[in-house]
Design an enzyme around this catalytic site. Sequence first.
Site, PDB file in Angstrom:
ATOM      1  N   LYS A  13       0.830  -1.216   0.000  1.00 51.72           N
ATOM      2  CA  LYS A  13       0.000   0.000   0.000  1.00 51.72           C
ATOM      3  C   LYS A  13       0.863   1.265   0.000  1.00 51.72           C
ATOM      4  O   LYS A  13       0.611   2.193  -0.764  1.00 51.72           O
ATOM      5  CB  LYS A  13      -0.946   0.024   1.216  1.00 51.72           C
ATOM      6  N   ARG A  88      -8.837   0.916   9.946  1.00 53.79           N
ATOM      7  CA  ARG A  88      -8.456  -0.470  10.199  1.00 53.79           C
ATOM      8  C   ARG A  88      -9.494  -1.183  11.056  1.00 53.79           C
ATOM      9  O   ARG A  88      -9.316  -2.377  11.337  1.00 53.79           O
ATOM     10  CB  ARG A  88      -7.119  -0.499  10.941  1.00 53.79           C
ATOM     11  N   ARG A 122      11.659  -6.226   4.055  1.00 54.48           N
ATOM     12  CA  ARG A 122      11.502  -4.775   3.901  1.00 54.48           C
ATOM     13  C   ARG A 122      12.535  -4.023   4.737  1.00 54.48           C
ATOM     14  O   ARG A 122      12.794  -4.364   5.886  1.00 54.48           O
ATOM     15  CB  ARG A 122      10.081  -4.379   4.349  1.00 54.48           C
ATOM     16  N   ARG A 155      12.026  -2.163  10.412  1.00 49.72           N
ATOM     17  CA  ARG A 155      11.062  -1.741  11.432  1.00 49.72           C
ATOM     18  C   ARG A 155      10.914  -2.846  12.476  1.00 49.72           C
ATOM     19  O   ARG A 155      10.902  -4.021  12.135  1.00 49.72           O
ATOM     20  CB  ARG A 155       9.697  -1.489  10.770  1.00 49.72           C
ATOM     21  N   ARG A 166       0.618  -8.965  13.581  1.00 47.21           N
ATOM     22  CA  ARG A 166      -0.053  -7.987  12.695  1.00 47.21           C
ATOM     23  C   ARG A 166      -1.004  -8.687  11.732  1.00 47.21           C
ATOM     24  O   ARG A 166      -2.068  -8.152  11.416  1.00 47.21           O
ATOM     25  CB  ARG A 166       0.996  -7.182  11.911  1.00 47.21           C
TER      26      ARG A 166
HETATM   27  P1  AMP Z   1       1.515   0.555   9.064  1.00 46.23           P
HETATM   28  O1  AMP Z   1       2.698   1.371   8.737  1.00 46.23           O
HETATM   29  O2  AMP Z   1       0.272   0.970   8.318  1.00 46.23           O
HETATM   30  O3  AMP Z   1       1.769  -0.934   8.940  1.00 46.23           O
HETATM   31  O4  AMP Z   1       1.167   0.841  10.605  1.00 46.23           O
HETATM   32  C1  AMP Z   1       2.115   0.539  11.620  1.00 46.23           C
HETATM   33  C2  AMP Z   1       1.425   0.434  12.964  1.00 46.23           C
HETATM   34  O5  AMP Z   1       0.824   1.704  13.296  1.00 46.23           O
HETATM   35  C3  AMP Z   1       0.292  -0.569  13.067  1.00 46.23           C
HETATM   36  O6  AMP Z   1       0.752  -1.898  13.285  1.00 46.23           O
HETATM   37  C4  AMP Z   1      -0.462  -0.007  14.274  1.00 46.23           C
HETATM   38  O7  AMP Z   1       0.227  -0.274  15.472  1.00 46.23           O
HETATM   39  C5  AMP Z   1      -0.387   1.495  14.022  1.00 46.23           C
HETATM   40  N1  AMP Z   1      -1.509   1.945  13.177  1.00 46.23           N
HETATM   41  C6  AMP Z   1      -1.426   2.437  11.913  1.00 46.23           C
HETATM   42  N2  AMP Z   1      -2.639   2.765  11.430  1.00 46.23           N
HETATM   43  C7  AMP Z   1      -3.523   2.445  12.421  1.00 46.23           C
HETATM   44  C8  AMP Z   1      -4.936   2.519  12.523  1.00 46.23           C
HETATM   45  N3  AMP Z   1      -5.692   2.943  11.508  1.00 46.23           N
HETATM   46  N4  AMP Z   1      -5.498   2.117  13.699  1.00 46.23           N
HETATM   47  C9  AMP Z   1      -4.748   1.686  14.723  1.00 46.23           C
HETATM   48  N5  AMP Z   1      -3.424   1.552  14.670  1.00 46.23           N
HETATM   49  C10 AMP Z   1      -2.799   1.933  13.543  1.00 46.23           C
END
Ligand code: AMP
Length: 209
Positions: A13, A88, A122, A155, A166
């Site tokens: 994404k 989410r 990654r 990360r 996740r």
């Molecule tokens: P991402 O970079 O989108 O994979 O997000 C990394 C982390 O940020 C996720 O595993 C959550 O801990 C937090 N996070 C990101 N977006 C959300 C969301 N919409 N709701 C809750 N936690 C989020």
Amino acid sequence: MKLVFLGPPGAGKGTIAARAREHYQIPHISTGDLFRTHIKEHTPLGSEVEAILGRGDLVPDAITVEMVRERLSADDAQRGFILDGFPRTIAQADALAQMARLDYVVNFVLDEEVIIARLSGRRVCKSTGRIYHILYDPPKVDGIDDESGEVLIQRDDDKPEAIHNRLLVYQRQTFPLIGYYRSMGLLVDIDAKGTPLEVFARLKAELGF
Ligand code: AMP
């Protein structure tokens, strides 16, 4: 154009959003990136959410929704945006419906083995935010960002224990959004296999420009 990018972690994404931002001239709003910036800058929100991100759990809806509300009220988001990683949960989707009228929700579809391979390979540059993959999209010099010359990092939540969590969190909390948006007629499925160029070409074909 107001877009949501939906799909499991590792579906690409963020990579596709970086291209779509240039092409459609709309901001790319990644809630994951917003949280990571807070953590890097040691803000109060950053210290509240750091351990949650490290485990791969979701930040509580109220905190996330407020952060998005503020970001969507900025001038640059009035003409359109790409929301990446938000919503989410169903509660977040309900809150978003009060803030904006979406044009499309793009659902990135990818098998679990490919997801795991993508996430575990990654690497990112902390300052430029550029995303690489050690096999599929390596930097010019091993372990170094092409632009800044800084050392790339993995990360914490791309490490094996957090990846597993996740994916579970995605299945339980985010997967139901596919049905939610499909029933509203907003969902567009995109096959997320292949290179970023291929996936982005499919996206443009689906959206019609
Ligand atoms: P991402 O970079 O989108 O994979 O997000 C990394 C982390 O940020 C996720 O595993 C959550 O801990 C937090 N996070 C990101 N977006 C959300 C969301 N919409 N709701 C809750 N936690 C989020």
